[in-house]
Design a protein around this motif. Structure first.
Motif, PDB file in Angstrom:
ATOM      1  N   SER A   1     -12.533 -15.237   0.192  1.00 13.27           N
ATOM      2  CA  SER A   1     -13.142 -13.928  -0.008  1.00 13.27           C
ATOM      3  C   SER A   1     -12.034 -12.969  -0.366  1.00 13.27           C
ATOM      4  O   SER A   1     -10.875 -13.184  -0.070  1.00 13.27           O
ATOM      5  N   VAL A   2     -12.389 -11.884  -0.991  1.00 12.45           N
ATOM      6  CA  VAL A   2     -11.389 -10.925  -1.445  1.00 12.45           C
ATOM      7  C   VAL A   2     -11.693  -9.578  -0.850  1.00 12.45           C
ATOM      8  O   VAL A   2     -12.783  -9.046  -1.014  1.00 12.45           O
ATOM      9  N   GLY A   3     -10.724  -9.034  -0.147  1.00 15.78           N
ATOM     10  CA  GLY A   3     -10.909  -7.706   0.411  1.00 15.78           C
ATOM     11  C   GLY A   3     -10.498  -6.648  -0.579  1.00 15.78           C
ATOM     12  O   GLY A   3      -9.945  -6.896  -1.627  1.00 15.78           O
ATOM     13  N   GLY A   4     -10.739  -5.412  -0.186  1.00 18.58           N
ATOM     14  CA  GLY A   4     -10.331  -4.315  -1.035  1.00 18.58           C
ATOM     15  C   GLY A   4      -8.850  -4.064  -0.896  1.00 18.58           C
ATOM     16  O   GLY A   4      -8.134  -4.714  -0.150  1.00 18.58           O
ATOM     17  N   THR A   5      -8.363  -3.089  -1.614  1.00 16.02           N
ATOM     18  CA  THR A   5      -6.959  -2.729  -1.531  1.00 16.02           C
ATOM     19  C   THR A   5      -6.611  -2.379  -0.099  1.00 16.02           C
ATOM     20  O   THR A   5      -7.287  -1.628   0.560  1.00 16.02           O
ATOM     21  N   GLY A   6      -5.537  -2.957   0.375  1.00 13.71           N
ATOM     22  CA  GLY A   6      -5.127  -2.707   1.745  1.00 13.71           C
ATOM     23  C   GLY A   6      -5.485  -3.821   2.683  1.00 13.71           C
ATOM     24  O   GLY A   6      -5.089  -3.800   3.838  1.00 13.71           O
TER      25      GLY A   6
ATOM     26  N   THR B   1       1.982  -6.368   6.322  1.00 14.49           N
ATOM     27  CA  THR B   1       1.144  -5.811   7.368  1.00 14.49           C
ATOM     28  C   THR B   1      -0.287  -5.754   6.895  1.00 14.49           C
ATOM     29  O   THR B   1      -0.571  -5.735   5.706  1.00 14.49           O
ATOM     30  N   ALA B   2      -1.205  -5.706   7.837  1.00 14.43           N
ATOM     31  CA  ALA B   2      -2.618  -5.633   7.496  1.00 14.43           C
ATOM     32  C   ALA B   2      -3.085  -4.202   7.570  1.00 14.43           C
ATOM     33  O   ALA B   2      -2.823  -3.491   8.528  1.00 14.43           O
ATOM     34  N   GLY B   3      -3.788  -3.750   6.553  1.00 15.61           N
ATOM     35  CA  GLY B   3      -4.314  -2.404   6.558  1.00 15.61           C
ATOM     36  C   GLY B   3      -5.759  -2.377   6.983  1.00 15.61           C
ATOM     37  O   GLY B   3      -6.317  -3.357   7.444  1.00 15.61           O
ATOM     38  N   LYS B   4      -6.391  -1.222   6.811  1.00 17.23           N
ATOM     39  CA  LYS B   4      -7.791  -1.069   7.161  1.00 17.23           C
ATOM     40  C   LYS B   4      -8.645  -1.904   6.238  1.00 17.23           C
ATOM     41  O   LYS B   4      -8.494  -1.870   5.024  1.00 17.23           O
ATOM     42  N   ALA B   5      -9.538  -2.674   6.794  1.00 19.33           N
ATOM     43  CA  ALA B   5     -10.364  -3.580   5.999  1.00 19.33           C
ATOM     44  C   ALA B   5     -11.352  -2.784   5.162  1.00 19.33           C
ATOM     45  O   ALA B   5     -12.001  -1.860   5.643  1.00 19.33           O
ATOM     46  N   ALA B   6     -11.462  -3.127   3.908  1.00 21.22           N
ATOM     47  CA  ALA B   6     -12.424  -2.497   3.022  1.00 21.22           C
ATOM     48  C   ALA B   6     -13.585  -3.460   2.808  1.00 21.22           C
ATOM     49  O   ALA B   6     -13.475  -4.647   3.076  1.00 21.22           O
ATOM     50  N   PRO B   7     -14.707  -2.964   2.306  1.00 17.65           N
ATOM     51  CA  PRO B   7     -15.833  -3.857   2.039  1.00 17.65           C
ATOM     52  C   PRO B   7     -15.421  -4.973   1.094  1.00 17.65           C
ATOM     53  O   PRO B   7     -14.723  -4.745   0.115  1.00 17.65           O
TER      54      PRO B   7
ATOM     55  N   ALA C   1       0.505 -18.312  -1.914  1.00 15.23           N
ATOM     56  CA  ALA C   1       0.332 -17.402  -0.778  1.00 15.23           C
ATOM     57  C   ALA C   1       0.798 -15.991  -1.126  1.00 15.23           C
ATOM     58  O   ALA C   1       0.131 -14.995  -0.804  1.00 15.23           O
ATOM     59  N   CYS C   2       1.933 -15.887  -1.799  1.00 17.46           N
ATOM     60  CA  CYS C   2       2.444 -14.561  -2.175  1.00 17.46           C
ATOM     61  C   CYS C   2       1.552 -13.906  -3.231  1.00 17.46           C
ATOM     62  O   CYS C   2       1.407 -12.674  -3.245  1.00 17.46           O
ATOM     63  N   ALA C   3       0.946 -14.698  -4.108  1.00 15.20           N
ATOM     64  CA  ALA C   3       0.005 -14.134  -5.074  1.00 15.20           C
ATOM     65  C   ALA C   3      -1.203 -13.541  -4.367  1.00 15.20           C
ATOM     66  O   ALA C   3      -1.743 -12.507  -4.784  1.00 15.20           O
ATOM     67  N   ALA C   4      -1.647 -14.169  -3.284  1.00 15.49           N
ATOM     68  CA  ALA C   4      -2.772 -13.631  -2.511  1.00 15.49           C
ATOM     69  C   ALA C   4      -2.396 -12.305  -1.858  1.00 15.49           C
ATOM     70  O   ALA C   4      -3.218 -11.376  -1.786  1.00 15.49           O
TER      71      ALA C   4
ATOM     72  N   ALA D   1      -2.434  -9.777  -4.715  1.00 15.05           N
ATOM     73  CA  ALA D   1      -3.815  -9.474  -5.113  1.00 15.05           C
ATOM     74  C   ALA D   1      -4.501  -8.593  -4.079  1.00 15.05           C
ATOM     75  O   ALA D   1      -5.335  -7.743  -4.431  1.00 15.05           O
ATOM     76  N   GLY D   2      -4.141  -8.753  -2.802  1.00 15.76           N
ATOM     77  CA  GLY D   2      -4.731  -7.928  -1.760  1.00 15.76           C
ATOM     78  C   GLY D   2      -4.415  -6.457  -1.917  1.00 15.76           C
ATOM     79  O   GLY D   2      -5.145  -5.594  -1.426  1.00 15.76           O
ATOM     80  N   ARG D   3      -3.325  -6.157  -2.593  1.00 19.34           N
ATOM     81  CA  ARG D   3      -2.948  -4.758  -2.842  1.00 19.34           C
ATOM     82  C   ARG D   3      -3.669  -4.170  -4.042  1.00 19.34           C
ATOM     83  O   ARG D   3      -3.582  -2.972  -4.304  1.00 19.34           O
ATOM     84  N   HIS D   4      -4.354  -5.025  -4.816  1.00 19.08           N
ATOM     85  CA  HIS D   4      -4.984  -4.580  -6.066  1.00 19.08           C
ATOM     86  C   HIS D   4      -6.450  -4.982  -6.112  1.00 19.08           C
ATOM     87  O   HIS D   4      -6.945  -5.415  -7.160  1.00 19.08           O
ATOM     88  N   GLY D   5      -7.119  -4.857  -4.990  1.00 14.81           N
ATOM     89  CA  GLY D   5      -8.554  -5.098  -4.971  1.00 14.81           C
ATOM     90  C   GLY D   5      -8.949  -6.543  -5.151  1.00 14.81           C
ATOM     91  O   GLY D   5     -10.091  -6.839  -5.503  1.00 14.81           O
ATOM     92  N   GLY D   6      -8.037  -7.475  -4.938  1.00 18.34           N
ATOM     93  CA  GLY D   6      -8.369  -8.891  -5.023  1.00 18.34           C
ATOM     94  C   GLY D   6      -7.993  -9.553  -6.333  1.00 18.34           C
ATOM     95  O   GLY D   6      -8.184 -10.763  -6.480  1.00 18.34           O
ATOM     96  N   SER D   7      -7.491  -8.792  -7.297  1.00 17.20           N
ATOM     97  CA  SER D   7      -7.065  -9.359  -8.577  1.00 17.20           C
ATOM     98  C   SER D   7      -5.583  -9.101  -8.782  1.00 17.20           C
ATOM     99  O   SER D   7      -5.034  -8.119  -8.272  1.00 17.20           O
ATOM    100  N   LEU D   8      -4.938  -9.967  -9.518  1.00 11.46           N
ATOM    101  CA  LEU D   8      -3.561  -9.703  -9.903  1.00 11.46           C
ATOM    102  C   LEU D   8      -3.535  -8.565 -10.921  1.00 11.46           C
ATOM    103  O   LEU D   8      -4.406  -8.494 -11.794  1.00 11.46           O
TER     104      LEU D   8
END
Length: 399
Positions: free
Chosen positions: A16-21, A32-38, A242-245, A248-255
Protein backbone atom coordinates in the motif's frame (compact mmCIF):
# COMPACT_ATOMS: atom_id res chain seq x y z
CA UNK A 1 -0.90 2.06 9.00
CA UNK A 2 -1.52 -1.55 8.06
CA UNK A 3 0.08 -3.39 5.15
CA UNK A 4 -1.68 -5.73 2.80
CA UNK A 5 0.55 -8.63 3.81
CA UNK A 6 -1.37 -11.57 5.21
CA UNK A 7 -0.19 -14.82 6.75
CA UNK A 8 -1.38 -16.67 3.65
CA UNK A 9 0.14 -14.06 1.36
CA UNK A 10 3.01 -13.68 -0.96
CA UNK A 11 6.74 -14.07 -1.29
CA UNK A 12 6.98 -10.36 -0.77
CA UNK A 13 4.12 -8.61 0.98
CA UNK A 14 1.56 -6.81 -1.12
CA UNK A 15 1.92 -3.08 -0.90
CA UNK A 16 0.00 0.00 0.00
CA UNK A 17 1.16 3.54 -0.53
CA UNK A 18 0.76 6.27 2.00
CA UNK A 19 0.69 9.95 1.39
CA UNK A 20 3.66 12.24 1.69
CA UNK A 21 5.16 11.86 5.11
CA UNK A 22 4.38 8.16 5.53
CA UNK A 23 8.07 7.46 5.56
CA UNK A 24 10.44 10.42 5.40
CA UNK A 25 14.16 10.81 5.11
CA UNK A 26 15.31 13.45 7.54
CA UNK A 27 18.55 15.07 6.47
CA UNK A 28 21.32 13.91 8.74
CA UNK A 29 18.99 12.21 11.20
CA UNK A 30 17.99 8.91 9.63
CA UNK A 31 14.49 7.79 8.73
CA UNK A 32 11.46 8.82 10.73
CA UNK A 33 7.76 8.22 10.40
CA UNK A 34 5.47 11.18 9.94
CA UNK A 35 1.75 11.63 10.35
CA UNK A 36 -0.10 9.00 8.35
CA UNK A 37 -2.09 10.32 5.43
CA UNK A 38 -5.01 8.59 3.74
CA UNK A 39 -3.77 5.69 1.67
CA UNK A 40 -4.46 5.06 -1.98
CA UNK A 41 -3.83 1.54 -3.17
CA UNK A 42 -0.98 1.51 -5.67
CA UNK A 43 -1.33 -1.55 -7.88
CA UNK A 44 1.87 -0.93 -9.87
CA UNK A 45 4.11 -2.99 -7.60
CA UNK A 46 1.67 -5.90 -7.44
CA UNK A 47 1.07 -5.80 -11.20
CA UNK A 48 4.78 -5.60 -12.03
CA UNK A 49 5.46 -8.47 -9.65
CA UNK A 50 2.70 -10.51 -11.29
CA UNK A 51 4.21 -9.95 -14.74
CA UNK A 52 7.65 -10.93 -13.42
CA UNK A 53 6.28 -14.14 -11.86
CA UNK A 54 4.63 -15.25 -15.10
CA UNK A 55 7.82 -14.52 -17.03
CA UNK A 56 9.83 -16.56 -14.54
CA UNK A 57 7.46 -19.48 -15.05
CA UNK A 58 7.84 -19.22 -18.82
CA UNK A 59 11.64 -18.82 -18.71
CA UNK A 60 12.01 -22.00 -16.65
CA UNK A 61 10.66 -24.08 -19.56
CA UNK A 62 13.33 -23.85 -22.29
CA UNK A 63 11.07 -25.54 -24.86
CA UNK A 64 8.22 -23.06 -24.36
CA UNK A 65 7.85 -20.82 -27.39
CA UNK A 66 6.58 -18.01 -25.16
CA UNK A 67 10.01 -17.50 -23.61
CA UNK A 68 11.01 -15.81 -26.86
CA UNK A 69 8.89 -12.89 -25.70
CA UNK A 70 9.99 -12.42 -22.09
CA UNK A 71 12.10 -9.50 -20.91
CA UNK A 72 15.37 -11.42 -20.94
CA UNK A 73 15.20 -11.19 -24.77
CA UNK A 74 14.96 -7.41 -24.73
CA UNK A 75 17.29 -6.47 -21.90
CA UNK A 76 20.32 -7.47 -19.87
CA UNK A 77 18.15 -8.16 -16.81
CA UNK A 78 15.28 -10.59 -16.50
CA UNK A 79 12.33 -11.22 -14.20
CA UNK A 80 14.54 -12.32 -11.28
CA UNK A 81 16.01 -8.82 -10.92
CA UNK A 82 12.53 -7.30 -10.91
CA UNK A 83 11.44 -9.82 -8.30
CA UNK A 84 14.26 -9.03 -5.86
CA UNK A 85 14.02 -5.25 -6.31
CA UNK A 86 10.30 -5.37 -5.56
CA UNK A 87 11.04 -7.57 -2.57
CA UNK A 88 13.10 -4.80 -1.01
CA UNK A 89 10.51 -2.15 -1.91
CA UNK A 90 7.55 -4.05 -0.46
CA UNK A 91 9.49 -5.25 2.59
CA UNK A 92 10.05 -1.64 3.65
CA UNK A 93 6.34 -0.88 3.25
CA UNK A 94 5.27 -3.95 5.20
CA UNK A 95 7.98 -4.18 7.86
CA UNK A 96 10.30 -1.16 7.72
CA UNK A 97 7.64 1.40 8.58
CA UNK A 98 6.18 -0.91 11.22
CA UNK A 99 9.35 -0.58 13.30
CA UNK A 100 8.36 3.02 14.08
CA UNK A 101 4.85 2.09 15.26
CA UNK A 102 5.14 -1.33 16.88
CA UNK A 103 7.51 -2.98 19.35
CA UNK A 104 10.63 -4.15 17.57
CA UNK A 105 10.29 -7.72 18.76
CA UNK A 106 6.77 -7.90 17.40
CA UNK A 107 7.95 -6.87 13.92
CA UNK A 108 10.95 -9.20 14.14
CA UNK A 109 8.56 -12.02 15.01
CA UNK A 110 6.56 -11.25 11.86
CA UNK A 111 9.76 -11.35 9.81
CA UNK A 112 10.74 -14.70 11.29
CA UNK A 113 7.28 -16.11 10.57
CA UNK A 114 7.62 -14.95 6.97
CA UNK A 115 11.02 -16.63 6.69
CA UNK A 116 9.57 -19.82 8.15
CA UNK A 117 6.79 -19.77 5.59
CA UNK A 118 9.27 -19.24 2.77
CA UNK A 119 11.31 -22.18 4.04
CA UNK A 120 8.24 -24.45 4.11
CA UNK A 121 7.41 -23.63 0.49
CA UNK A 122 11.06 -24.05 -0.53
CA UNK A 123 11.10 -27.48 1.09
CA UNK A 124 7.82 -28.41 -0.61
CA UNK A 125 9.21 -27.54 -4.04
CA UNK A 126 12.45 -29.43 -3.41
CA UNK A 127 10.68 -32.59 -2.22
CA UNK A 128 8.16 -32.53 -5.08
CA UNK A 129 10.93 -31.98 -7.64
CA UNK A 130 13.16 -34.79 -6.36
CA UNK A 131 10.42 -37.37 -5.97
CA UNK A 132 8.72 -36.46 -9.25
CA UNK A 133 11.90 -36.99 -11.25
CA UNK A 134 12.85 -40.16 -9.42
CA UNK A 135 9.36 -41.57 -10.13
CA UNK A 136 9.08 -40.27 -13.70
CA UNK A 137 12.30 -41.91 -14.83
CA UNK A 138 10.81 -45.33 -14.10
CA UNK A 139 8.39 -44.78 -17.01
CA UNK A 140 9.99 -42.25 -19.35
CA UNK A 141 13.52 -40.95 -19.89
CA UNK A 142 14.64 -37.90 -17.92
CA UNK A 143 17.64 -35.86 -19.12
CA UNK A 144 20.35 -35.55 -16.50
CA UNK A 145 20.13 -31.75 -16.48
CA UNK A 146 16.65 -31.87 -14.90
CA UNK A 147 18.17 -32.63 -11.52
CA UNK A 148 21.69 -32.69 -10.18
CA UNK A 149 23.15 -36.23 -10.30
CA UNK A 150 23.84 -36.15 -6.56
CA UNK A 151 20.08 -35.96 -5.94
CA UNK A 152 18.91 -37.98 -8.93
CA UNK A 153 20.75 -41.13 -7.88
CA UNK A 154 20.18 -41.14 -4.15
CA UNK A 155 18.54 -39.41 -1.21
CA UNK A 156 21.54 -39.51 1.10
CA UNK A 157 22.14 -35.82 0.44
CA UNK A 158 18.54 -34.67 0.89
CA UNK A 159 19.44 -33.24 4.29
CA UNK A 160 21.78 -30.79 2.55
CA UNK A 161 18.83 -29.48 0.54
CA UNK A 162 16.80 -29.11 3.73
CA UNK A 163 19.61 -27.08 5.34
CA UNK A 164 20.03 -24.93 2.20
CA UNK A 165 23.56 -26.25 1.76
CA UNK A 166 22.55 -27.62 -1.65
CA UNK A 167 20.37 -25.56 -3.98
CA UNK A 168 19.03 -27.42 -7.02
CA UNK A 169 18.51 -25.49 -10.25
CA UNK A 170 15.33 -23.33 -10.41
CA UNK A 171 15.04 -23.61 -6.61
CA UNK A 172 17.50 -20.91 -5.64
CA UNK A 173 15.64 -17.61 -5.39
CA UNK A 174 13.62 -18.28 -2.21
CA UNK A 175 16.79 -19.07 -0.20
CA UNK A 176 18.15 -15.70 -1.33
CA UNK A 177 15.00 -13.97 -0.11
CA UNK A 178 15.14 -15.81 3.22
CA UNK A 179 18.69 -14.54 3.79
CA UNK A 180 17.73 -10.98 2.84
CA UNK A 181 14.71 -10.98 5.16
CA UNK A 182 16.78 -12.34 8.06
CA UNK A 183 19.07 -9.34 7.64
CA UNK A 184 16.23 -6.86 7.22
CA UNK A 185 15.72 -5.97 10.90
CA UNK A 186 19.39 -4.92 11.37
CA UNK A 187 19.15 -3.06 8.06
CA UNK A 188 16.13 -1.09 9.28
CA UNK A 189 17.88 -0.30 12.57
CA UNK A 190 20.82 1.22 10.67
CA UNK A 191 18.57 3.02 8.18
CA UNK A 192 16.70 4.76 10.98
CA UNK A 193 19.90 5.94 12.64
CA UNK A 194 22.20 6.98 9.82
CA UNK A 195 19.83 7.41 6.87
CA UNK A 196 19.74 5.77 3.44
CA UNK A 197 22.90 7.22 1.88
CA UNK A 198 25.51 5.60 4.17
CA UNK A 199 23.60 2.32 3.92
CA UNK A 200 23.51 2.52 0.13
CA UNK A 201 27.22 3.34 0.08
CA UNK A 202 28.17 0.34 2.21
CA UNK A 203 25.81 -1.99 0.35
CA UNK A 204 27.09 -0.78 -3.03
CA UNK A 205 30.69 -1.20 -1.92
CA UNK A 206 30.04 -4.83 -0.98
CA UNK A 207 28.35 -5.41 -4.35
CA UNK A 208 31.36 -3.89 -6.16
CA UNK A 209 33.83 -6.06 -4.22
CA UNK A 210 31.90 -9.20 -5.15
CA UNK A 211 31.87 -8.15 -8.81
CA UNK A 212 35.66 -7.88 -8.69
CA UNK A 213 35.99 -11.17 -6.81
CA UNK A 214 33.08 -13.53 -7.65
CA UNK A 215 34.53 -16.21 -5.38
CA UNK A 216 32.97 -14.34 -2.45
CA UNK A 217 29.76 -16.33 -2.22
CA UNK A 218 27.76 -18.69 -0.03
CA UNK A 219 28.76 -22.36 -0.47
CA UNK A 220 26.56 -24.63 -2.57
CA UNK A 221 27.29 -28.34 -2.35
CA UNK A 222 25.84 -28.84 -5.84
CA UNK A 223 27.84 -26.05 -7.48
CA UNK A 224 31.49 -25.19 -6.73
CA UNK A 225 30.82 -21.57 -7.75
CA UNK A 226 28.34 -21.11 -4.89
CA UNK A 227 24.78 -19.83 -4.84
CA UNK A 228 23.39 -18.96 -8.26
CA UNK A 229 22.11 -15.68 -6.77
CA UNK A 230 25.07 -14.55 -4.70
CA UNK A 231 23.48 -12.92 -1.61
CA UNK A 232 26.53 -10.69 -1.08
CA UNK A 233 25.88 -9.09 -4.48
CA UNK A 234 22.10 -9.26 -4.73
CA UNK A 235 21.64 -7.59 -1.36
CA UNK A 236 22.41 -4.29 -3.11
CA UNK A 237 19.32 -4.62 -5.30
CA UNK A 238 17.21 -5.43 -2.24
CA UNK A 239 18.57 -2.39 -0.36
CA UNK A 240 17.96 -0.18 -3.38
CA UNK A 241 14.34 -1.34 -3.38
CA UNK A 242 13.92 -0.48 0.30
CA UNK A 243 15.47 2.97 -0.18
CA UNK A 244 13.25 3.57 -3.22
CA UNK A 245 10.22 2.90 -1.00
CA UNK A 246 11.51 5.50 1.48
CA UNK A 247 11.94 8.04 -1.31
CA UNK A 248 8.51 7.26 -2.78
CA UNK A 249 6.99 7.78 0.67
CA UNK A 250 8.11 11.40 0.52
CA UNK A 251 6.37 11.92 -2.83
CA UNK A 252 2.92 10.47 -2.35
CA UNK A 253 3.95 6.90 -3.17
CA UNK A 254 5.62 7.54 -6.54
CA UNK A 255 9.21 8.21 -7.44
CA UNK A 256 9.67 11.87 -8.45
CA UNK A 257 9.48 12.28 -12.21
CA UNK A 258 12.50 13.82 -13.92
CA UNK A 259 12.12 14.03 -17.67
CA UNK A 260 15.88 14.14 -18.40
CA UNK A 261 16.34 11.05 -16.20
CA UNK A 262 13.44 9.35 -17.95
CA UNK A 263 15.10 10.03 -21.32
CA UNK A 264 18.35 8.52 -20.03
CA UNK A 265 16.46 5.44 -18.82
CA UNK A 266 14.64 4.96 -22.12
CA UNK A 267 17.91 5.37 -24.02
CA UNK A 268 19.66 2.77 -21.89
CA UNK A 269 16.76 0.32 -22.22
CA UNK A 270 16.82 0.74 -26.00
CA UNK A 271 20.55 -0.01 -26.04
CA UNK A 272 19.98 -2.99 -23.75
CA UNK A 273 17.24 -4.32 -26.03
CA UNK A 274 19.38 -4.11 -29.15
CA UNK A 275 22.33 -5.76 -27.40
CA UNK A 276 20.26 -8.55 -25.84
CA UNK A 277 17.81 -9.42 -28.60
CA UNK A 278 18.42 -12.94 -30.03
CA UNK A 279 18.88 -11.75 -33.60
CA UNK A 280 20.34 -14.96 -34.97
CA UNK A 281 17.77 -17.05 -33.07
CA UNK A 282 15.05 -15.27 -35.01
CA UNK A 283 16.92 -15.74 -38.29
CA UNK A 284 17.78 -12.03 -38.51
CA UNK A 285 21.08 -10.24 -39.14
CA UNK A 286 22.95 -9.41 -35.94
CA UNK A 287 22.23 -5.72 -35.29
CA UNK A 288 24.26 -5.37 -32.10
CA UNK A 289 26.56 -2.33 -32.31
CA UNK A 290 29.17 -3.96 -30.05
CA UNK A 291 30.08 -7.23 -28.43
CA UNK A 292 27.96 -7.67 -25.29
CA UNK A 293 30.08 -6.94 -22.22
CA UNK A 294 30.16 -9.14 -19.17
CA UNK A 295 26.62 -9.66 -17.83
CA UNK A 296 27.11 -12.27 -15.12
CA UNK A 297 23.84 -12.95 -13.33
CA UNK A 298 25.42 -14.62 -10.29
CA UNK A 299 27.04 -11.39 -9.08
CA UNK A 300 24.44 -9.01 -10.57
CA UNK A 301 26.76 -7.32 -13.04
CA UNK A 302 26.46 -3.52 -13.54
CA UNK A 303 24.67 -3.79 -16.89
CA UNK A 304 21.97 -5.97 -15.36
CA UNK A 305 21.62 -3.69 -12.35
CA UNK A 306 21.21 -0.55 -14.48
CA UNK A 307 18.68 -2.32 -16.69
CA UNK A 308 16.28 -3.21 -13.88
CA UNK A 309 16.72 0.17 -12.16
CA UNK A 310 15.80 2.03 -15.35
CA UNK A 311 12.72 -0.14 -15.85
CA UNK A 312 11.63 0.26 -12.23
CA UNK A 313 12.09 4.04 -12.27
CA UNK A 314 10.00 4.45 -15.41
CA UNK A 315 7.18 2.35 -13.94
CA UNK A 316 7.14 3.86 -10.45
CA UNK A 317 7.29 7.45 -11.71
CA UNK A 318 4.66 6.98 -14.42
CA UNK A 319 1.00 7.97 -14.19
CA UNK A 320 0.40 5.88 -17.31
CA UNK A 321 1.64 2.79 -15.44
CA UNK A 322 -0.72 3.69 -12.61
CA UNK A 323 -3.69 3.81 -14.98
CA UNK A 324 -2.68 0.54 -16.63
CA UNK A 325 -2.41 -1.21 -13.27
CA UNK A 326 -5.97 -0.11 -12.49
CA UNK A 327 -7.34 -1.58 -15.72
CA UNK A 328 -8.50 -5.12 -16.33
CA UNK A 329 -5.14 -6.51 -17.47
CA UNK A 330 -3.30 -4.69 -14.68
CA UNK A 331 -5.71 -5.99 -12.06
CA UNK A 332 -5.23 -9.55 -13.33
CA UNK A 333 -1.46 -9.19 -12.99
CA UNK A 334 -1.87 -7.55 -9.58
CA UNK A 335 -3.91 -10.54 -8.43
CA UNK A 336 -1.00 -12.81 -9.30
CA UNK A 337 1.38 -10.41 -7.55
CA UNK A 338 -0.64 -10.36 -4.34
CA UNK A 339 -0.20 -14.12 -3.98
CA UNK A 340 3.33 -14.39 -5.31
CA UNK A 341 4.55 -17.13 -2.97
CA UNK A 342 1.77 -19.48 -4.02
CA UNK A 343 2.09 -18.45 -7.68
CA UNK A 344 5.83 -18.99 -7.65
CA UNK A 345 5.53 -22.37 -5.93
CA UNK A 346 2.77 -23.77 -8.14
CA UNK A 347 4.43 -22.25 -11.20
CA UNK A 348 7.74 -23.93 -10.39
CA UNK A 349 6.03 -27.32 -10.03
CA UNK A 350 4.07 -26.79 -13.27
CA UNK A 351 7.34 -25.82 -14.99
CA UNK A 352 8.83 -29.16 -13.99
CA UNK A 353 5.92 -31.11 -15.46
CA UNK A 354 5.87 -28.90 -18.54
CA UNK A 355 9.55 -29.62 -19.22
CA UNK A 356 9.04 -33.34 -18.70
CA UNK A 357 6.02 -33.44 -21.02
CA UNK A 358 7.73 -31.40 -23.74
CA UNK A 359 10.84 -33.60 -23.51
CA UNK A 360 8.96 -36.87 -23.80
CA UNK A 361 5.94 -36.04 -25.94
CA UNK A 362 7.09 -33.28 -28.27
CA UNK A 363 6.88 -29.49 -28.58
CA UNK A 364 4.31 -29.12 -31.35
CA UNK A 365 1.80 -26.29 -31.42
CA UNK A 366 -0.95 -28.42 -29.90
CA UNK A 367 1.26 -29.30 -26.95
CA UNK A 368 2.45 -25.69 -26.62
CA UNK A 369 -1.10 -24.37 -26.42
CA UNK A 370 -2.17 -27.10 -24.01
CA UNK A 371 0.71 -26.64 -21.57
CA UNK A 372 0.47 -22.86 -21.49
CA UNK A 373 -3.31 -22.65 -21.29
CA UNK A 374 -3.60 -25.33 -18.61
CA UNK A 375 -0.78 -23.76 -16.60
CA UNK A 376 -2.31 -20.28 -16.77
CA UNK A 377 -5.78 -21.52 -15.84
CA UNK A 378 -4.44 -23.39 -12.83
CA UNK A 379 -2.55 -20.33 -11.61
CA UNK A 380 -5.54 -18.07 -12.25
CA UNK A 381 -7.93 -20.43 -10.46
CA UNK A 382 -5.67 -20.66 -7.44
CA UNK A 383 -5.23 -16.89 -7.14
CA UNK A 384 -8.98 -16.30 -7.55
CA UNK A 385 -9.66 -18.70 -4.70
CA UNK A 386 -6.98 -17.08 -2.52
CA UNK A 387 -8.44 -13.64 -3.25
CA UNK A 388 -11.91 -14.92 -2.31
CA UNK A 389 -10.64 -16.30 0.99
CA UNK A 390 -8.81 -13.09 1.75
CA UNK A 391 -11.97 -11.05 1.13
CA UNK A 392 -13.96 -13.35 3.42
CA UNK A 393 -11.32 -13.02 6.14
CA UNK A 394 -11.42 -9.23 5.90
CA UNK A 395 -15.21 -9.21 6.05
CA UNK A 396 -15.09 -11.43 9.14
CA UNK A 397 -12.64 -9.07 10.86
CA UNK A 398 -14.85 -6.07 10.12
CA UNK A 399 -17.88 -7.92 11.45
Amino acid sequence: MTSYAQACGSVVPATSVGGTGAAAVEAGSGVTAGKAAPRVRDHRVDALRGVALLMMCIDHIPQDVLNRFTMRNVGFADAAEVFVLLAGYASWLAYGRAFSRQPWMQVVERLLRRCGRLYVFQTLMAVVTIFTIRTWRHYWPVPVDFLEPELAHGLDSLWRVMLLQALPGNLNILPLYIVLLLAFAPLCWVLRRVGPWPVLGASGALWAVVNFDPSLNFPNWLDPDGWYFDPLAWQFLFVLGACAAILAGRHGGSLPLSRPLAVVCWTYLAFSAVESFPWTGWGLPDMRPMATPWTDKMVLSPLRLLDVLCLFYLVQSSTLATRWSQGRAGQLMAMFGRHSLEVFTLGTILDLYGRLIFTNFGVGWGMQVTINVVGFVLLWGMTRELDRRRALARAARRA
